[in-house]
Design a protein around this motif. Sequence first.
Motif, PDB file in Angstrom:
ATOM      1  N   LYS A 277       0.842  -1.195   0.000  1.00  0.00           N
ATOM      2  CA  LYS A 277       0.000   0.000   0.000  1.00  0.00           C
ATOM      3  C   LYS A 277       0.881   1.251   0.000  1.00  0.00           C
ATOM      4  O   LYS A 277       2.002   1.245   0.514  1.00  0.00           O
ATOM      5  CB  LYS A 277      -0.905   0.015   1.232  1.00  0.00           C
ATOM      6  CG  LYS A 277      -1.884  -1.147   1.316  1.00  0.00           C
ATOM      7  CD  LYS A 277      -2.919  -1.077   0.219  1.00  0.00           C
ATOM      8  CE  LYS A 277      -3.953  -2.190   0.356  1.00  0.00           C
ATOM      9  NZ  LYS A 277      -4.938  -2.167  -0.747  1.00  0.00           N
TER      10      LYS A 277
ATOM     11  N   THR B  34       2.545   4.293   1.245  1.00  0.00           N
ATOM     12  CA  THR B  34       2.877   4.829   2.562  1.00  0.00           C
ATOM     13  C   THR B  34       3.875   5.961   2.391  1.00  0.00           C
ATOM     14  O   THR B  34       4.619   6.013   1.410  1.00  0.00           O
ATOM     15  CB  THR B  34       3.452   3.739   3.483  1.00  0.00           C
ATOM     16  OG1 THR B  34       4.509   3.035   2.804  1.00  0.00           O
ATOM     17  CG2 THR B  34       2.370   2.732   3.871  1.00  0.00           C
TER      18      THR B  34
ATOM     19  N   ASP C 173       4.130   9.351   7.753  1.00  0.00           N
ATOM     20  CA  ASP C 173       3.376   8.358   8.526  1.00  0.00           C
ATOM     21  C   ASP C 173       4.165   7.855   9.737  1.00  0.00           C
ATOM     22  O   ASP C 173       3.585   7.236  10.645  1.00  0.00           O
ATOM     23  CB  ASP C 173       3.034   7.146   7.656  1.00  0.00           C
ATOM     24  CG  ASP C 173       2.046   7.460   6.545  1.00  0.00           C
ATOM     25  OD1 ASP C 173       1.196   8.352   6.743  1.00  0.00           O
ATOM     26  OD2 ASP C 173       2.126   6.807   5.486  1.00  0.00           O
TER      27      ASP C 173
ATOM     28  N   THR D 230       2.849   6.591  13.516  1.00  0.00           N
ATOM     29  CA  THR D 230       3.011   5.140  13.682  1.00  0.00           C
ATOM     30  C   THR D 230       3.754   4.824  14.977  1.00  0.00           C
ATOM     31  O   THR D 230       3.347   3.936  15.741  1.00  0.00           O
ATOM     32  CB  THR D 230       3.767   4.552  12.478  1.00  0.00           C
ATOM     33  OG1 THR D 230       3.015   4.778  11.294  1.00  0.00           O
ATOM     34  CG2 THR D 230       4.005   3.071  12.656  1.00  0.00           C
TER      35      THR D 230
ATOM     36  N   LEU E 215       0.622   3.314  10.676  1.00  0.00           N
ATOM     37  CA  LEU E 215       0.707   2.156   9.798  1.00  0.00           C
ATOM     38  C   LEU E 215       0.461   0.843  10.534  1.00  0.00           C
ATOM     39  O   LEU E 215       0.568  -0.233   9.931  1.00  0.00           O
ATOM     40  CB  LEU E 215       2.083   2.128   9.123  1.00  0.00           C
ATOM     41  CG  LEU E 215       2.454   3.380   8.323  1.00  0.00           C
ATOM     42  CD1 LEU E 215       3.860   3.240   7.753  1.00  0.00           C
ATOM     43  CD2 LEU E 215       1.452   3.652   7.222  1.00  0.00           C
TER      44      LEU E 215
ATOM     45  N   PRO F  56      -2.216  -0.763  11.418  1.00  0.00           N
ATOM     46  CA  PRO F  56      -3.145  -1.704  10.772  1.00  0.00           C
ATOM     47  C   PRO F  56      -2.514  -2.480   9.615  1.00  0.00           C
ATOM     48  O   PRO F  56      -2.868  -3.633   9.371  1.00  0.00           O
ATOM     49  CB  PRO F  56      -4.275  -0.796  10.273  1.00  0.00           C
ATOM     50  CG  PRO F  56      -4.228   0.394  11.156  1.00  0.00           C
ATOM     51  CD  PRO F  56      -2.780   0.609  11.462  1.00  0.00           C
ATOM     52  N   LEU F  57      -1.587  -1.865   8.905  1.00  0.00           N
ATOM     53  CA  LEU F  57      -0.923  -2.556   7.804  1.00  0.00           C
ATOM     54  C   LEU F  57      -0.023  -3.670   8.317  1.00  0.00           C
ATOM     55  O   LEU F  57       0.143  -4.707   7.659  1.00  0.00           O
ATOM     56  CB  LEU F  57      -0.112  -1.573   6.968  1.00  0.00           C
ATOM     57  CG  LEU F  57      -0.896  -0.511   6.190  1.00  0.00           C
ATOM     58  CD1 LEU F  57       0.058   0.430   5.475  1.00  0.00           C
ATOM     59  CD2 LEU F  57      -1.843  -1.151   5.201  1.00  0.00           C
TER      60      LEU F  57
ATOM     61  N   GLY G 273      -3.540  -4.241   5.470  1.00  0.00           N
ATOM     62  CA  GLY G 273      -4.354  -3.247   4.794  1.00  0.00           C
ATOM     63  C   GLY G 273      -5.718  -3.680   4.336  1.00  0.00           C
ATOM     64  O   GLY G 273      -6.289  -3.047   3.436  1.00  0.00           O
TER      65      GLY G 273
ATOM     66  N   THR H 158      -8.441  -3.236   5.716  1.00  0.00           N
ATOM     67  CA  THR H 158      -9.396  -2.149   5.987  1.00  0.00           C
ATOM     68  C   THR H 158      -8.790  -0.777   5.680  1.00  0.00           C
ATOM     69  O   THR H 158      -9.306   0.244   6.119  1.00  0.00           O
ATOM     70  CB  THR H 158      -9.842  -2.182   7.464  1.00  0.00           C
ATOM     71  OG1 THR H 158      -8.689  -2.012   8.313  1.00  0.00           O
ATOM     72  CG2 THR H 158     -10.529  -3.500   7.794  1.00  0.00           C
ATOM     73  N   TRP H 159      -7.680  -0.773   4.947  1.00  0.00           N
ATOM     74  CA  TRP H 159      -6.945   0.468   4.654  1.00  0.00           C
ATOM     75  C   TRP H 159      -7.659   1.236   3.550  1.00  0.00           C
ATOM     76  O   TRP H 159      -7.942   0.700   2.478  1.00  0.00           O
ATOM     77  CB  TRP H 159      -5.529   0.120   4.219  1.00  0.00           C
ATOM     78  CG  TRP H 159      -4.575   1.266   4.108  1.00  0.00           C
ATOM     79  CD1 TRP H 159      -4.137   1.846   2.958  1.00  0.00           C
ATOM     80  CD2 TRP H 159      -3.906   1.944   5.165  1.00  0.00           C
ATOM     81  NE1 TRP H 159      -3.235   2.842   3.231  1.00  0.00           N
ATOM     82  CE2 TRP H 159      -3.068   2.930   4.593  1.00  0.00           C
ATOM     83  CE3 TRP H 159      -3.920   1.821   6.556  1.00  0.00           C
ATOM     84  CZ2 TRP H 159      -2.272   3.779   5.339  1.00  0.00           C
ATOM     85  CZ3 TRP H 159      -3.127   2.673   7.314  1.00  0.00           C
ATOM     86  CH2 TRP H 159      -2.320   3.634   6.710  1.00  0.00           C
ATOM     87  N   SER H 160      -7.958   2.484   3.779  1.00  0.00           N
ATOM     88  CA  SER H 160      -8.703   3.281   2.804  1.00  0.00           C
ATOM     89  C   SER H 160      -7.782   3.802   1.698  1.00  0.00           C
ATOM     90  O   SER H 160      -6.581   3.998   1.898  1.00  0.00           O
ATOM     91  CB  SER H 160      -9.373   4.474   3.496  1.00  0.00           C
ATOM     92  OG  SER H 160     -10.295   4.032   4.469  1.00  0.00           O
TER      93      SER H 160
END
Length: 603
Positions: free
Chosen positions: A326, A328, A332, A336, A356, A358-359, A364, A366-368
């Motif tokens: 994803k 990044t 970030d 993080t 970061l 969640p990644l 990812g 649920t990463w928008s």
Amino acid sequence: MVNKRNLLLLVAFTLMSFGIKAQKSKKPNVIFILTDDQGYGDIAAHGNKVIKTPQLDKLHRESTRLTNFHTGSTCAPSRSGIMSGVDGNKAGVWHTVGGCNILREKYVAMPEVFRQNNYKTAMFGKWHLGDAYPYLPQNRGFEEVVSHGGGGIGQTPDYWQNDYFDDTYFRNGKPEKFEGYCTDVFFDEAIDYIDKNKDKPFFVYLSLNAPHGPMNVPQKYYDMYKDEPSISETQKAYYGMITNIDDNIEKLDKKLKKLGLKDNTILIFMTDNGTATGYRVNKGVVQGFNAGMRGGKSSQYDGGHRVPLFIRWKDGDIKKGLDVDKLTMNYDLLPTLIDLCGLEKPAESEYDGLSLKPLFEENGSTWSHRYGVVDTNRQQKPKKWFKSSVMDDEWRLIDGKELYNISGDVGQKQDIAAKHPTKVAEMRQAYERWWKHISDDFAYFEAYKIGKKLNEETVITAHDLHSDEPLAWNQSYVRDPYSGKKACLTQSYWLLDLQEEGDYQIEISRWPKESNLSFEDSIEQLGETTPWYVVKPKSVNLNIEKAILDIEGLHLEKDVDRTKKSVVFNAHLHSGRQHFEANFQDNKELTFSAFYMYVKRIK
């Protein structure tokens, strides 16, 4: 009944379990390693068949890797985003010189966040976000600092005649002589600091100047590549510098293991921008490796700003061998680390970056969708669309016109803008939103604060002159301003913020004080002990005859005594932000800014 022996075993087991839990509950240590001008392709694990990086390859295997991670395309903009958690341009840093490389004072920098959360904080190496109060690393949250000046060893704000070997660096602002090669010194100092603070959570920023030019490297590391026909002589030294870094990372890792700190230390490795030296096409022949990307340092194409990032933390369950593809960004990293370390976020701080975490946990799912923008606006007044890249996970819009999809075109060779006008329009809208966000403060330059204490001297150099003309940003241009493509004899101004009204002493000079040189002196080389592979620059006599000082409506002139080391002016000045123009005039009436200025309030 429980007998005495079993009771003792039960107590021992309980205490041991408690100790393990207590150890795991301790805040993680953080070691952040940032190299300078090393690109994505300058690591063997990324497909480079020539470079020797066994420790980085091992770290690659042990880490989660961000494979679509982007920074600024040059040094200081990249660092400003890391330290502030906001886009580098918004943080006030869109250049590496010219007074546009100073991290805005209003942002709470990364070390300040850690320090406010009871971490020990230290930095070793390169800062490049301001060379005077209140922007120095020791002013921004670091308790212990060993650093060089400017954007690299040997630049104008650095200690005179540093050449990577046995140099004088600044320990908490005071010059101190060190023995050894620069990278070895910074790692040794970091390891010593970790040893002394092993019982407390610490944040250590190991920000190296290598493998930034000049390509000065210990002989044995050059010799590792001297017979390699596929790379240039310069690249042999460059690869040697990276292998030296690799050896030092191994030394650091062994120390962490010995101290029992390895598993509960978040170790981050990244580079600040695309490769500066690792990839060349010379008369149609490719030299080096760029992982298939287009462009290098300062380019708007991916090769200028897509860089490696490895993160390892065993106790935090950071996965080994996980690739995160994803999009990044460098900004970030602060949010993080706040998230990973459970830090209290500074009041009223708003970040452009996202955590970061969640990644790392779910790669990812649920990463928008997001857009990021990188540009290379190395000028006093940034221009819209200038050398820009609008990015999401797969798409790149270059300069607002060219469109590429890197999922099938990593080298950005096929411009498909005409086939996807809707995507181009959407990405242009993303850029417009970004520009509005980052340009709000363009009308305000940061200014070094002078005169808070009596007789406290501030050193200002040509590196920070506000100008788009060539600057004497490097000591080589101080020695010989004519050695570049254009003469570095700029006539411009410094912006200073006087803290108190009073009498000030303004001293201007051709050479820095520590050189002990007068106006009539010149130098022919660095010294007899300089290694053969270090360039020995000559200097020129500038025939300076007059010194001129202009501060707002004040105009002062003096004839120059060429046997002296400087010209001293005294003036009564009011508090506030003021333009300082300190100029020399030569025997042909050419007027140019002084290379060094020393200012202090004396009454």
